[in-house]
Design a protein around this motif. Structure first.
Motif, PDB file in Angstrom:
ATOM      1  N   VAL A  11     -13.634  85.580  25.501  1.00 12.24           N
ATOM      2  CA  VAL A  11     -13.338  86.838  24.631  1.00 12.24           C
ATOM      3  C   VAL A  11     -11.958  86.913  24.124  1.00 12.24           C
ATOM      4  O   VAL A  11     -11.316  86.945  22.834  1.00 12.24           O
ATOM      5  CB  VAL A  11     -13.950  88.084  24.826  1.00 12.24           C
ATOM      6  CG1 VAL A  11     -13.477  89.192  23.912  1.00 12.24           C
ATOM      7  CG2 VAL A  11     -15.597  87.836  24.935  1.00 12.24           C
ATOM      8  N   GLU A  14     -10.844  84.123  22.000  1.00 13.70           N
ATOM      9  CA  GLU A  14     -11.494  83.788  20.582  1.00 13.70           C
ATOM     10  C   GLU A  14     -11.478  84.954  19.616  1.00 13.70           C
ATOM     11  O   GLU A  14     -11.788  84.760  18.441  1.00 13.70           O
ATOM     12  CB  GLU A  14     -12.876  83.279  20.852  1.00 13.70           C
ATOM     13  CG  GLU A  14     -12.966  82.171  21.597  1.00 13.70           C
ATOM     14  CD  GLU A  14     -12.362  80.852  20.862  1.00 13.70           C
ATOM     15  OE1 GLU A  14     -12.617  80.830  19.574  1.00 13.70           O
ATOM     16  OE2 GLU A  14     -11.689  79.894  21.442  1.00 13.70           O
ATOM     17  N   TYR A  15     -11.192  86.173  20.294  1.00  8.87           N
ATOM     18  CA  TYR A  15     -11.316  87.447  19.424  1.00  8.87           C
ATOM     19  C   TYR A  15     -10.011  88.185  19.336  1.00  8.87           C
ATOM     20  O   TYR A  15      -9.276  87.915  20.272  1.00  8.87           O
ATOM     21  CB  TYR A  15     -12.516  88.230  19.662  1.00  8.87           C
ATOM     22  CG  TYR A  15     -13.868  87.443  19.714  1.00  8.87           C
ATOM     23  CD1 TYR A  15     -14.570  87.569  18.292  1.00  8.87           C
ATOM     24  CD2 TYR A  15     -14.237  86.858  20.754  1.00  8.87           C
ATOM     25  CE1 TYR A  15     -15.658  86.775  18.287  1.00  8.87           C
ATOM     26  CE2 TYR A  15     -15.392  86.010  20.432  1.00  8.87           C
ATOM     27  CZ  TYR A  15     -16.232  86.096  19.311  1.00  8.87           C
ATOM     28  OH  TYR A  15     -17.358  85.328  19.119  1.00  8.87           O
ATOM     29  N   ASP A  16      -9.941  89.184  18.412  1.00 10.60           N
ATOM     30  CA  ASP A  16      -9.008  90.084  18.297  1.00 10.60           C
ATOM     31  C   ASP A  16      -9.150  91.435  19.216  1.00 10.60           C
ATOM     32  O   ASP A  16      -9.802  92.223  18.964  1.00 10.60           O
ATOM     33  CB  ASP A  16      -8.921  90.497  16.963  1.00 10.60           C
ATOM     34  CG  ASP A  16      -7.617  91.503  16.755  1.00 10.60           C
ATOM     35  OD1 ASP A  16      -6.929  91.655  17.525  1.00 10.60           O
ATOM     36  OD2 ASP A  16      -7.648  92.324  15.682  1.00 10.60           O
ATOM     37  N   ILE A  27     -12.949  94.677  20.759  1.00 15.09           N
ATOM     38  CA  ILE A  27     -12.576  93.548  19.868  1.00 15.09           C
ATOM     39  C   ILE A  27     -12.516  94.255  18.386  1.00 15.09           C
ATOM     40  O   ILE A  27     -13.448  95.241  18.279  1.00 15.09           O
ATOM     41  CB  ILE A  27     -13.254  92.333  20.175  1.00 15.09           C
ATOM     42  CG1 ILE A  27     -14.694  92.506  19.735  1.00 15.09           C
ATOM     43  CG2 ILE A  27     -12.892  91.919  21.377  1.00 15.09           C
ATOM     44  CD1 ILE A  27     -15.408  91.008  19.467  1.00 15.09           C
ATOM     45  N   PHE A  29     -13.755  93.082  15.077  1.00 17.06           N
ATOM     46  CA  PHE A  29     -14.620  91.845  14.460  1.00 17.06           C
ATOM     47  C   PHE A  29     -14.420  92.240  13.052  1.00 17.06           C
ATOM     48  O   PHE A  29     -14.455  93.215  12.563  1.00 17.06           O
ATOM     49  CB  PHE A  29     -15.934  91.914  14.712  1.00 17.06           C
ATOM     50  CG  PHE A  29     -16.795  90.894  14.496  1.00 17.06           C
ATOM     51  CD1 PHE A  29     -17.039  89.994  15.462  1.00 17.06           C
ATOM     52  CD2 PHE A  29     -17.268  90.668  13.333  1.00 17.06           C
ATOM     53  CE1 PHE A  29     -17.626  88.825  15.151  1.00 17.06           C
ATOM     54  CE2 PHE A  29     -18.179  89.493  13.169  1.00 17.06           C
ATOM     55  CZ  PHE A  29     -18.177  88.487  14.028  1.00 17.06           C
ATOM     56  N   GLN A  34     -10.776  84.325   6.887  1.00 11.41           N
ATOM     57  CA  GLN A  34      -9.906  84.105   8.121  1.00 11.41           C
ATOM     58  C   GLN A  34      -8.748  84.979   7.845  1.00 11.41           C
ATOM     59  O   GLN A  34      -8.026  85.372   8.713  1.00 11.41           O
ATOM     60  CB  GLN A  34      -9.988  82.962   8.500  1.00 11.41           C
ATOM     61  CG  GLN A  34     -11.258  82.295   9.119  1.00 11.41           C
ATOM     62  CD  GLN A  34     -11.829  83.015  10.172  1.00 11.41           C
ATOM     63  OE1 GLN A  34     -11.024  83.807  11.062  1.00 11.41           O
ATOM     64  NE2 GLN A  34     -13.130  82.992  10.267  1.00 11.41           N
ATOM     65  N   THR A  42     -14.140  95.784   8.850  1.00  7.74           N
ATOM     66  CA  THR A  42     -14.037  95.315  10.247  1.00  7.74           C
ATOM     67  C   THR A  42     -14.873  96.125  11.063  1.00  7.74           C
ATOM     68  O   THR A  42     -15.589  97.363  10.491  1.00  7.74           O
ATOM     69  CB  THR A  42     -12.759  95.677  10.923  1.00  7.74           C
ATOM     70  OG1 THR A  42     -12.196  97.132  10.684  1.00  7.74           O
ATOM     71  CG2 THR A  42     -11.606  94.724  10.074  1.00  7.74           C
ATOM     72  N   THR A 113     -22.222  84.618  21.515  1.00  8.19           N
ATOM     73  CA  THR A 113     -21.690  84.646  20.106  1.00  8.19           C
ATOM     74  C   THR A 113     -22.597  85.178  18.878  1.00  8.19           C
ATOM     75  O   THR A 113     -22.099  85.760  18.169  1.00  8.19           O
ATOM     76  CB  THR A 113     -21.073  83.431  19.693  1.00  8.19           C
ATOM     77  OG1 THR A 113     -21.850  82.429  19.762  1.00  8.19           O
ATOM     78  CG2 THR A 113     -19.811  83.386  20.792  1.00  8.19           C
ATOM     79  N   GLN A 117     -22.223  88.459  16.698  1.00  9.82           N
ATOM     80  CA  GLN A 117     -21.958  88.457  15.476  1.00  9.82           C
ATOM     81  C   GLN A 117     -23.127  89.232  14.518  1.00  9.82           C
ATOM     82  O   GLN A 117     -22.685  89.964  13.841  1.00  9.82           O
ATOM     83  CB  GLN A 117     -22.297  86.926  14.910  1.00  9.82           C
ATOM     84  CG  GLN A 117     -21.453  86.481  13.775  1.00  9.82           C
ATOM     85  CD  GLN A 117     -21.172  85.199  13.586  1.00  9.82           C
ATOM     86  OE1 GLN A 117     -22.041  84.311  13.692  1.00  9.82           O
ATOM     87  NE2 GLN A 117     -20.014  84.533  13.085  1.00  9.82           N
TER      88      GLN A 117
END
Length: 136
Positions: A11, A14-16, A27, A29, A34, A42, A113, A117
């Motif tokens: 995580v 791959e994520y903010d 995170i 999302f 992108q 968000t 994932t 999502q």
């Protein structure tokens, strides 16, 4: 994935990540391109390690939609019942959240994932539809 540590490392890569505590990651999302765009919506998603019966490691994914006191809960539940495949709705503290849990043992990354999502999208859609904004 075999452990919380493995999933947390994934995580983070791959994520903010906007908050990183011992057994909880938050995170941001982002939906849309992108590239940074002011119009992109968000959704805050909370990822937490849970232990069932002091032996089984699980991961809980949750995302707030809005305050429970500001919505017709029956209408939100009816919408979730008719339009979602995975995830459930709960009240945690003052907030209505979309929530999903998965066992960590033998967890394939797509088993994490894909629901992540779906959950983020569901929470964002409910937030816009019933609370009229993008506060989370």
């Amino acid at each position: 994935m075999a452990s919380w540590g493995d999933l947390a490392d994934y995580v983070r890569a791959e994520y903010d990540v906007i908050s990183d505590e011992d057994e909880e990651l938050r995170i941001l999302f982002t939906f849309g391109d992108q590239e940074e765009d002011e119009d992109d919506r968000t959704q805050v998603v909370i990822i937490v390690r849970e232990v069932l019966d002091k032996m089984h490691e699980w991961v809980q994914i949750a995302s707030p939609c809005g305050l429970a006191s500001q919505v017709d809960l029956r209408a939100v539940l009816a919408e979730v019942g008719s339009s979602t495949v995975a995830c459930g709705l709960a009240i945690m503290g003052e907030h209505v959240v979309v929530r999903h849990s998965l066992p960590l043992k033998d967890l394939d990354i797509h088993e994490f994932t894909d629901p992540l999502q779906l959950l983020a999208g569901t929470a964002d859609t409910l937030e816009e539809q019933f609370w009229g904004g993008d506060g989370y």
